[in-house]
Design a protein around this motif. Structure first.
Motif, PDB file in Angstrom:
ATOM      1  N   GLU A  98      17.668   5.721  -4.280  1.00 23.64           N
ATOM      2  CA  GLU A  98      17.379   4.804  -5.371  1.00 23.64           C
ATOM      3  C   GLU A  98      17.380   3.363  -4.883  1.00 23.64           C
ATOM      4  O   GLU A  98      16.567   2.537  -5.341  1.00 23.64           O
TER       5      GLU A  98
ATOM      6  N   ASP B 234      14.127   0.890  -5.066  1.00 29.50           N
ATOM      7  CA  ASP B 234      14.293  -0.065  -6.166  1.00 29.50           C
ATOM      8  C   ASP B 234      13.469  -1.326  -5.874  1.00 29.50           C
ATOM      9  O   ASP B 234      13.732  -2.022  -4.888  1.00 29.50           O
TER      10      ASP B 234
ATOM     11  N   GLU C  15      12.896   5.487  -7.641  1.00 30.11           N
ATOM     12  CA  GLU C  15      12.784   4.486  -8.698  1.00 30.11           C
ATOM     13  C   GLU C  15      11.410   3.817  -8.687  1.00 30.11           C
ATOM     14  O   GLU C  15      11.027   3.147  -9.639  1.00 30.11           O
TER      15      GLU C  15
ATOM     16  N   LYS D 154      12.169  -0.356 -12.659  1.00 30.35           N
ATOM     17  CA  LYS D 154      12.617   0.930 -12.149  1.00 30.35           C
ATOM     18  C   LYS D 154      12.133   2.046 -13.065  1.00 30.35           C
ATOM     19  O   LYS D 154      12.014   1.861 -14.285  1.00 30.35           O
TER      20      LYS D 154
ATOM     21  N   ALA E  17      20.789   3.344 -14.881  1.00 26.95           N
ATOM     22  CA  ALA E  17      21.076   3.848 -13.538  1.00 26.95           C
ATOM     23  C   ALA E  17      22.166   4.916 -13.495  1.00 26.95           C
ATOM     24  O   ALA E  17      22.439   5.467 -12.442  1.00 26.95           O
TER      25      ALA E  17
END
Length: 378
Positions: free
Chosen positions: A39, A43, A69, A182, A336
């Protein structure tokens, strides 16, 4: 293969390469997450940054198609203590090193990441360069000097979508302004049945009005919020007209639009374990964060904003709400799942705000407008 990391203060780290060959320059930061390296790599808010993972073992569970993401990784380099080239996880499809190689991103392992993290905490974030070449230190320093801080921090245009697109749903229509959004934000809105229209960062207020939204979601994104003044102007024009929910960069942009100010933090907040206190309830939430700028407390006093959340570590502002208009924002990432679901309630609050706003400000339905126009009433 040997790899080197050179900081702009002259500190040189020598380790092993596990990503792409070549060199890239970026702002060196650190992330305190124990998991979530995929992630982090994907990101968009990390665009232009060389990320140091403080947890010592990275790569052990590989890469899965479901955990991105964004489709294209945004970092300029990854620094780890120990890299595991052979992942052990039934979900893994390939290794972290393979992902970095595919996208031309260098990685360096087998260096003292604790020393590097302490240096960043003491001196603040700084430029650095990762290389697998035999270039001299002097050549690498010249390459770093040629990349300005402004160039590293003006990144929204590189991560935002360049065109409008639609993610259909049956409930409220949300315009998601993409500053480097994201996937998790869109996923949360989809789970609530929202009809989401994703628009570029430079979309104007009038263009958003034409989409007839019920609410506006301001996404996360990289860099300095003051680098996107057009977004501040757009938000200020729509404030009070539509409910607004800002996340991370969106939080900073909403605050600027309301007259507050922002400042660069010494080393930022990056990781999945940052404690945030909600002032209304006194409850502490564990949050995922990734930002290098924050809204200044002193600048809130002369605005219509009130502080709703603070960081329990350094007391920086983590959330605000407008006293008059339906608008609020948080600095952290509720999508998240660090809790893992503790912060999802903010999306429910956003939708509840939209429904209250629609009750207080009833509008003609689209069908009613068409019929009224046919009768000459409009």
């Amino acid at each position: 293969m040997q790899a080197r990391l050179l900081l702009e203060d002259g500190t040189l780290f020598i380790g092993k390469s596990f990503g792409a060959e070549g060199e890239l320059t970026g702002e060196v930061v650190f992330n305190t997450g124990v998991t979530g390296y995929q992630e982090v790599v994907s990101d968009p808010s990390y665009y232009g940054q060389i990320v140091t993972m403080t947890y010592p073992l990275i790569g052990n569970y590989g890469i899965s198609r479901d955990d991105f993401e964004s489709l294209v990784p945004s970092i300029h380099g990854l620094v780890v203590r120990r890299y595991e080239p052979i992942p052990s996880n039934w979900r893994a499809q390939y290794s972290l090193g393979d992902l970095l190689k595919e996208h031309g991103i260098p990685g360096i392992s087998d260096i003292d990441t604790r020393m590097l993290t302490r240096k960043i905490r003491q001196k603040g974030t700084m430029k650095g360069i990762i290389t697998t070449s035999a270039k001299s230190v002097e050549e690498l320093q010249a390459m770093m000097a040629a990349v300005s801080v402004e160039e590293l921090h003006n990144q929204v245009a590189s991560t935002s979508t360049s065109f409008l697109y639609h993610n259909p749903g049956v409930n409220e229509r949300i315009v998601l302004v993409d500053f480097g959004a994201k996937n998790g934000i869109l996923r949360q809105l989809n789970q609530r049945g929202c009809d989401v229209v994703i628009v570029p960062h430079d979309t104007t207020a009038e263009e958003i009005r034409r989409l007839n939204p019920d609410g506006i979601q301001l996404s996360n994104g990289p860099g300095d919020p003051k680098d996107v003044p057009h977004a501040v102007q757009m938000i200020s024009e729509l404030l009070g007209e539509y409910p607004i929910f800002g996340i991370c960069l969106g939080h900073q942009l909403l605050s600027l639009a309301c007259g507050a100010d922002t400042e660069k933090l010494k080393f930022g907040h990056r990781g999945g374990n940052h404690p945030v206190k909600e002032l209304a309830t006194g409850r502490c939430y564990i949050t995922s964060q990734n930002h290098g700028y924050a809204v200044t407390e002193a600048s809130i006093a002369g605005t219509e904003l009130e502080i709703t959340h603070i960081n329990n570590n350094d007391k920086t502002i983590e959330g605000v709400r407008h006293k008059k208009y339906p608008a609020f924002s948080v600095q952290y990432h509720p999508e998240a799942s660090p809790g893992p679901q503790d912060n999802n309630y903010l999306f429910d609050q956003f939708l509840e705000m939209i429904r209250e706003h629609k009750q207080q400000n009833p509008k003609r339905s689209r069908q009613a407008e068409i019929m009224a126009a046919a009768k000459g009433e409009l």
